[in-house]
Motif scaffolding. Structure first.
Motif, PDB file in Angstrom:
ATOM      1  N   ALA A  11      -4.796   8.216  15.553  1.00  0.00           N
ATOM      2  CA  ALA A  11      -5.305   9.139  14.532  1.00  0.00           C
ATOM      3  C   ALA A  11      -4.366  10.327  14.322  1.00  0.00           C
ATOM      4  O   ALA A  11      -4.274  10.862  13.213  1.00  0.00           O
ATOM      5  N   ALA A  12      -3.652  10.727  15.381  1.00  0.00           N
ATOM      6  CA  ALA A  12      -2.738  11.873  15.279  1.00  0.00           C
ATOM      7  C   ALA A  12      -1.289  11.446  15.047  1.00  0.00           C
ATOM      8  O   ALA A  12      -0.371  12.279  15.102  1.00  0.00           O
ATOM      9  N   THR A  13      -1.068  10.153  14.803  1.00  0.00           N
ATOM     10  CA  THR A  13       0.285   9.627  14.585  1.00  0.00           C
ATOM     11  C   THR A  13       0.627   9.662  13.097  1.00  0.00           C
ATOM     12  O   THR A  13      -0.224   9.394  12.248  1.00  0.00           O
TER      13      THR A  13
ATOM     14  N   SER B 121       0.830  -1.200   0.000  1.00  0.00           N
ATOM     15  CA  SER B 121       0.000   0.000   0.000  1.00  0.00           C
ATOM     16  C   SER B 121       0.866   1.253   0.000  1.00  0.00           C
ATOM     17  O   SER B 121       1.968   1.270   0.539  1.00  0.00           O
ATOM     18  N   SER B 122       0.337   2.314  -0.617  1.00  0.00           N
ATOM     19  CA  SER B 122       1.028   3.602  -0.648  1.00  0.00           C
ATOM     20  C   SER B 122       0.239   4.609   0.179  1.00  0.00           C
ATOM     21  O   SER B 122      -0.991   4.695   0.070  1.00  0.00           O
ATOM     22  N   PHE B 123       0.951   5.357   1.001  1.00  0.00           N
ATOM     23  CA  PHE B 123       0.330   6.378   1.837  1.00  0.00           C
ATOM     24  C   PHE B 123       1.048   7.708   1.642  1.00  0.00           C
ATOM     25  O   PHE B 123       2.094   7.784   0.994  1.00  0.00           O
ATOM     26  N   PHE B 124       0.481   8.755   2.245  1.00  0.00           N
ATOM     27  CA  PHE B 124       1.183  10.031   2.378  1.00  0.00           C
ATOM     28  C   PHE B 124       1.972   9.939   3.687  1.00  0.00           C
ATOM     29  O   PHE B 124       1.416  10.193   4.762  1.00  0.00           O
ATOM     30  N   PRO B 125       3.241   9.556   3.652  1.00  0.00           N
ATOM     31  CA  PRO B 125       3.958   9.146   4.870  1.00  0.00           C
ATOM     32  C   PRO B 125       4.173  10.238   5.910  1.00  0.00           C
ATOM     33  O   PRO B 125       4.279   9.949   7.095  1.00  0.00           O
ATOM     34  N   LYS B 126       4.241  11.498   5.495  1.00  0.00           N
ATOM     35  CA  LYS B 126       4.519  12.580   6.446  1.00  0.00           C
ATOM     36  C   LYS B 126       3.262  13.139   7.094  1.00  0.00           C
ATOM     37  O   LYS B 126       3.331  14.004   7.963  1.00  0.00           O
ATOM     38  N   THR B 127       2.112  12.655   6.672  1.00  0.00           N
ATOM     39  CA  THR B 127       0.856  13.104   7.271  1.00  0.00           C
ATOM     40  C   THR B 127       0.500  12.235   8.462  1.00  0.00           C
ATOM     41  O   THR B 127       1.017  11.124   8.627  1.00  0.00           O
ATOM     42  N   THR B 128      -0.384  12.727   9.290  1.00  0.00           N
ATOM     43  CA  THR B 128      -0.945  11.868  10.325  1.00  0.00           C
ATOM     44  C   THR B 128      -1.983  10.950   9.685  1.00  0.00           C
ATOM     45  O   THR B 128      -2.407  11.173   8.535  1.00  0.00           O
ATOM     46  N   LEU B 129      -2.392   9.947  10.407  1.00  0.00           N
ATOM     47  CA  LEU B 129      -3.389   9.010   9.893  1.00  0.00           C
ATOM     48  C   LEU B 129      -4.664   9.750   9.503  1.00  0.00           C
ATOM     49  O   LEU B 129      -5.215   9.515   8.416  1.00  0.00           O
TER      50      LEU B 129
END
Length: 302
Positions: free
Chosen positions: A126-128, A87-95
């Motif tokens: 959620a804020a991690t 899976s690909s995420f926006f890694p620098k964002t919080t969940l």
């Protein structure tokens, strides 16, 4: 009768002159949790790429929600959700920021993000930052990402791969109980116990095609696997047991004597009448894994 959400007929896929799938046919009914199970390298992920419109079939026909998926259809993409193995995420964002961004991309209410955070038990992270999440948390986030736009059809490709047993158990429980997931799910796994617990229907893929499709309970019943009686305190009576039930029906294991039978009640009565120690006996019925192994063995012989 349920509508057919996925219809595959006589599908063949060749990659670099190697045949991956050959004359494969498959139907997935609306509302089902349909598992595709098979050994590593059987072509499960290749089948998924075809269904999602990422690969053109070499031969055969494929329809997903009544539409040909290849070349990729933007209108169809809004009706399906995909959780790939990687899976690909926006890694620098919080969940929460990640899910909110995905909601904006799909033009759905941002409240969907909070609903999924609650449904998939991700409130505590959620804020991690996404890059700091555990493997299990990232898998749940991947599923949330795949369903945030409320798709009609959800593809899950090995959603519990690489998870530790506790994380796998937790995710399977969520998949089984969550009401936020799409109405129809197509899912690959190599965990047979997981497929037996989750799936309303399973298709066994091996030797480039589908061997059989049915509910796990029907496959087990049709295979007439019987049961295994484990006698942990009867090792000293192995000769007596072998004479009683036949040498081919009994084997010595590290946990005791294992007896295969098609009539558990009659077997226990026979053992008790002959003075066999049945104290702390255990009974294990046939499982999807047993059926799977038998079918693969039969297919390889043929």
């Amino acid at each position: 009768m349920s509508d057919i959400e996925v219809s595959v007929s006589d599908l063949t896929v060749r990659i670099k002159n190697k045949t991956i799938l050959s004359h494969l046919s498959l139907q997935v009914e609306e509302g089902s949790f349909h598992g595709i199970i098979g050994p590593n390298g059987a072509g499960k992920t290749t089948l998924f790429t075809v269904l999602q419109g990422l690969r053109k079939p070499t031969e055969g026909t494929v329809q997903v929600l009544g539409t040909v998926p290849y070349p990729r259809n933007v209108a169809l993409l809004r009706k399906i959700g995909v959780q790939p193995q990687q899976s690909s995420f926006f890694p620098k964002t919080t969940l929460r920021e990640h899910l909110t961004a995905v909601a904006d991309i799909y033009e759905v209410p941002r409240s969907h993000a909070d609903e999924l955070i609650d449904a998939l038990k991700l409130d505590h992270v959620a804020a991690t930052r996404v890059e700091s999440l555990s493997g299990g948390e990232q898998q749940r986030l991947a599923i949330a990402t795949a369903v945030i736009h409320s798709p009609r059809l959800l593809f899950l490709d090995e959603p519990t791969a690489a998870l530790d047993p506790e994380a796998r158990h937790n995710l399977v429980s969520l998949l089984k109980s969550s009401e936020r997931l799409a109405t129809t799910i197509v899912y690959t796994t190599h965990h047979l116990d997981e497929a037996e617990r989750l799936c309303s229907t399973v298709s066994i893929l091996a030797d480039q095609h589908i061997l059989v499709t049915a509910s796990p309970s029907r496959l087990i019943a049709q295979a007439k696997m019987g049961s295994t009686i484990l006698l942990p305190n009867a090792l000293q009576q192995v000769d007596d047991v072998a004479q009683l039930v036949g040498p081919d029906s009994v084997r010595v294991t590290s946990d005791g004597l294992a007896i295969h039978t098609t009539d558990t009640g009659a077997a226990f009565a026979q053992l008790a009448a002959s003075g066999i120690n049945t104290h702390q006996a255990q009974v294990k019925d046939g499982s999807l894994e047993d059926v799977y192994l038998r079918l693969l063995e039969k297919d390889s012989v043929e």
